[in-house]
Motif scaffolding. Structure first.
Motif, PDB file in Angstrom:
ATOM      1  N   TYR A 481       0.842  -1.194   0.000  1.00 36.27           N
ATOM      2  CA  TYR A 481       0.000   0.000   0.000  1.00 36.27           C
ATOM      3  C   TYR A 481       0.877   1.244   0.000  1.00 36.27           C
ATOM      4  CZ  TYR A 481      -3.602  -3.292   1.569  1.00 36.27           C
ATOM      5  OH  TYR A 481      -4.463  -4.354   1.684  1.00 36.27           O
ATOM      6  N   TYR A 482       0.275   2.349  -0.463  1.00 39.82           N
ATOM      7  CA  TYR A 482       0.959   3.627  -0.353  1.00 39.82           C
ATOM      8  C   TYR A 482       1.109   4.021   1.117  1.00 39.82           C
ATOM      9  CZ  TYR A 482       0.875   4.501  -5.364  1.00 39.82           C
ATOM     10  OH  TYR A 482       1.098   4.429  -6.711  1.00 39.82           O
ATOM     11  N   PHE A 483       0.183   3.575   1.954  1.00 37.35           N
ATOM     12  CA  PHE A 483       0.291   3.724   3.403  1.00 37.35           C
ATOM     13  C   PHE A 483      -0.416   2.533   4.031  1.00 37.35           C
ATOM     14  CE2 PHE A 483      -3.375   6.104   1.915  1.00 37.35           C
ATOM     15  CZ  PHE A 483      -4.407   5.594   2.693  1.00 37.35           C
ATOM     16  N   GLN A 484      -0.001   2.154   5.223  1.00 40.87           N
ATOM     17  CA  GLN A 484      -0.584   0.999   5.881  1.00 40.87           C
ATOM     18  C   GLN A 484      -2.031   1.286   6.304  1.00 40.87           C
ATOM     19  OE1 GLN A 484       0.509  -2.230   6.371  1.00 40.87           O
ATOM     20  NE2 GLN A 484       2.000  -1.480   4.855  1.00 40.87           N
ATOM     21  N   PRO A 485      -2.930   0.323   6.113  1.00 43.69           N
ATOM     22  CA  PRO A 485      -4.313   0.506   6.585  1.00 43.69           C
ATOM     23  C   PRO A 485      -4.343   0.836   8.074  1.00 43.69           C
ATOM     24  CG  PRO A 485      -4.151  -1.416   5.164  1.00 43.69           C
ATOM     25  CD  PRO A 485      -2.738  -0.972   5.413  1.00 43.69           C
TER      26      PRO A 485
END
Length: 646
Positions: A481-485
């Protein structure tokens, strides 16, 4: 290095004198870079004049076109040795588009006042410094703007004055702002399209703002806190990215009483003369119902004969089309029960056979234009957008009906309000749709019933957020991911109402965690919904979107907005019923009400205590029958029977 393209694309910009910030909604700001060393100043204002951005602060003035090359402007005309404590410098234009600088200074008598100097933008020179502004009280920190050839001066504690001359003859406006209850300093009023944004520092800690329509600077919204900023600086707005506001409607409590019917495919028209007047009602519910209902009797008129399916009914400048006609023959009396929907519902017959494939970015106007512009099947529909909607992404737009188009708008822009004018589809932001004339709702004064319903089924206070995934060319078994959930939750709501998770938000639009967090917070419903229904004592003309102040005894007081009504224009027996927007349950101040009731009971008990302890007659407590006149709050007391057993 500051990217000037970001400045051109941003709706709102701000500078604190050292950095630049941008915002899409005017509420949450993010930094986009720092100003060059040596350009900074305290109490900075930024104003765009033609091609230049002017930065003005405490005895400093610069201008730039590109935020890279700056020109320093001589301001020594204001830096006089006869005055001290010079601050709050603000540039403003007069009615002739000539520019001036207002500021606060202290003279040799140690008296502070507001002054104005003239500023020539052709050669960047200052003249006629220390022209004193006369106002009824002693104020500092003024911001002056010109609207419709009138000068509005914004002062501390949210005081607003108006004059025909920017130097004198100011009188105070009576606004709905409660002045003096808090300390508001450093006022700054931004003209943004058809709106006014009034910024101020509250209690020396929070930066807050209120909003008003430019045509009505008397009625202001409730204050809201700015996120990401801590002090008043320079705000400016990109008018090229702004949509217009509708004209302010008339407040006249009158309407055209003539009802006309017109048959389909013929020019035959007739005044509807066979009405049972008490049955005629107009019903509207925001983004839902818009129709009228009536019962007619057979008076052998042409108007009764014209009441058939698909006949048009014209009332109060709006067209309705009969969709349900129910003839009834009973005891020798013939009647028809009619339901006619507003003509805008005919948009369901508009078709857009083409499809714009892929995930693309649209404005509200883009969607409307795709269905209604250059479409031979638009059956006379037009559109207008009011307010400032951010662009959103839509996948595979088209190949459906005009009704689907409206559903797409409402699901994509969840704050949108659709209120038509015949075949013109008008789409509003809530603040563009609302209108406030200062009218009130007072229970038992002009209102006979106020009914409230609290519904907790819609509470959501925690959600799991999943943004865009990256393409992984080496390991398809691993998702990147572009950022972690992450989770977003509202702890106050959880504490008050328990945990209510909502479905995960899995949205490929988001590559930035902060942006997704802001979006997710807006999706939570952190309190029970409180709906309010008011029945008036009269059948007054309702006004969709009107904001009114409502008070019910000491239990309930707030501002509410009309989101629905049932109106009986010709009835003397049926009163207008208004429905108001869903409100947070907290406005009921439930705990405060409980505390008030407890205090009332304690006062009653205390009165009984005082009476019992001073009485010459003995009383008996239910808690301790053998202990006379020792009174405790909460005991029940009875008078002792004399001359017999107790």
């Amino acid at each position: 290095m500051i990217d000037t393209n970001m400045i051109k694309q941003a709706r709102y910009m701000y500078s604190d004198g050292a950095n630049l910030f941008q915002s899409v909604d005017g509420l949450t700001y993010n930094s986009i870079g720092s100003l060059q060393s040596g350009i900074t100043a305290n109490d900075m204002q930024v104003i765009k004049i033609y091609d230049y951005y002017y930065f003005i602060g405490t005895l400093a003035l610069f201008k730039t076109k590109d935020f890279t090359n700056y020109t320093s402007i001589d301001i020594s005309e204001i830096a006089s040795s006869d005055y001290s404590k010079i601050s709050h410098l603000r540039l403003f234009a007069d009615a002739n588009n000539q520019y001036h600088i207002s500021y606060t200074a202290t003279n040799s008598d140690n008296t502070s006042a507001i002054y104005v100097a003239d500023f020539n933008i052709a050669n960047d020179t200052i003249a006629n410094a220390y022209q004193e502004v006369t106002v009824s009280d002693s104020y500092t920190d003024a911001h002056i703007i010109c609207l419709n050839n009138k000068y509005f001066m914004f002062l501390e504690d949210n005081r607003i004055f108006v004059s025909d001359n920017y130097l004198n003859n100011y009188t105070e406006l009576a606004t709905n702002i409660n002045n003096g209850t808090n300390s508001y300093t450093e006022p700054f009023c931004l003209v943004a399209g058809d709106y006014l944004y009034l910024y101020a520092v509250k209690n020396n800690t929070d930066l807050v703002y209120r909003v008003a329509r430019k045509v009505n600077p008397i009625i202001w919204s409730n204050e809201a806190k700015i996120v990401g900023l801590s002090k008043v600086g320079g705000f400016w707005f990109n008018d090229a990215l702004y949509s217009t506001l509708p004209e302010t409607p008339s407040l006249e409590d009158t309407f055209d009483p003539v009802v006309i019917v017109k048959a389909l495919h013929v020019n035959q028209k007739a005044i509807l003369s066979c009405l049972l007047w008490d049955t005629f009602q107009v019903q509207w519910s925001q983004n839902s119902t818009y129709q009228l209902q009536l019962t007619a009797y057979d008076d052998r008129s042409i108007s009764y004969a014209l009441l058939q399916s698909e006949t048009s009914i014209f009332f109060n400048d709006q067209e309705y089309i009969i969709k349900t006609c129910e003839p009834d023959y009973s005891a020798g009396v013939n009647t028809k029960q009619i339901t006619a929907t507003h003509v805008y519902n005919e948009i369901q017959y508009v078709r857009q056979y083409s499809t714009r494939t892929g995930t693309l970015t649209y404005s509200v106007a883009d969607v409307l234009a795709f269905y209604l512009d250059n479409n031979s099947n638009n059956i006379g529909f037009t559109y207008q957008v009011y307010g400032d909607f951010a662009k959103q992404q839509i996948t595979d737009l088209g190949n459906n009906s005009g009704k689907d188009m409206l559903s797409q708008i409402l699901s994509t822009w969840t704050n949108a309000i659709i209120f038509p004018d015949n075949r013109q589809i008008n789409v509003y932001t809530p603040d563009a749709f609302s209108k406030n004339f200062g009218r009130r709702i007072d229970y038992l004064n002009n209102t006979q019933e106020v009914k409230m319903t609290m519904d907790s089924t819609s509470i959501t206070n925690k959600v799991y957020c999943i943004g865009k995934t990256k393409e992984n060319s080496t390991d398809n078994s691993t998702t990147e991911y572009y950022f972690q959930p992450f989770f977003v939750s509202d702890q106050n709501s959880i504490n008050n109402w328990g945990l209510h998770p909502m479905d995960d938000i899995n949205d490929e639009r988001f590559t930035d965690a902060n942006s997704m967090k802001t979006y997710a917070q807006g999706q939570l419903k952190t309190e029970p919904a409180l709906s309010v229904e008011v029945t008036y004592k009269t059948n007054e003309v309702p006004l969709a979107g009107e904001t009114r102040h409502i008070k019910v005894n000491d239990d309930y007081e707030t501002d509410v907005t009309v989101i629905g009504f049932t109106w009986y224009p010709f009835s003397g027996a049926n009163q207008t019923v208004l429905e108001f927007d869903n409100l947070p349950a907290s406005i009921l101040n439930t705990q405060a009400l409980i505390n008030n009731r407890i205090r009332d009971v304690e006062l009653i008990a205390q009165k009984a205590l005082n009476q019992a302890t001073t009485a010459t007659v003995n009383y008996i407590s239910d808690a301790d029958p053998n202990n006379n006149n020792t009174v405790r709050v909460g005991d029940l007391w009875t008078r002792k029977l004399e001359g017999g057993d107790t």
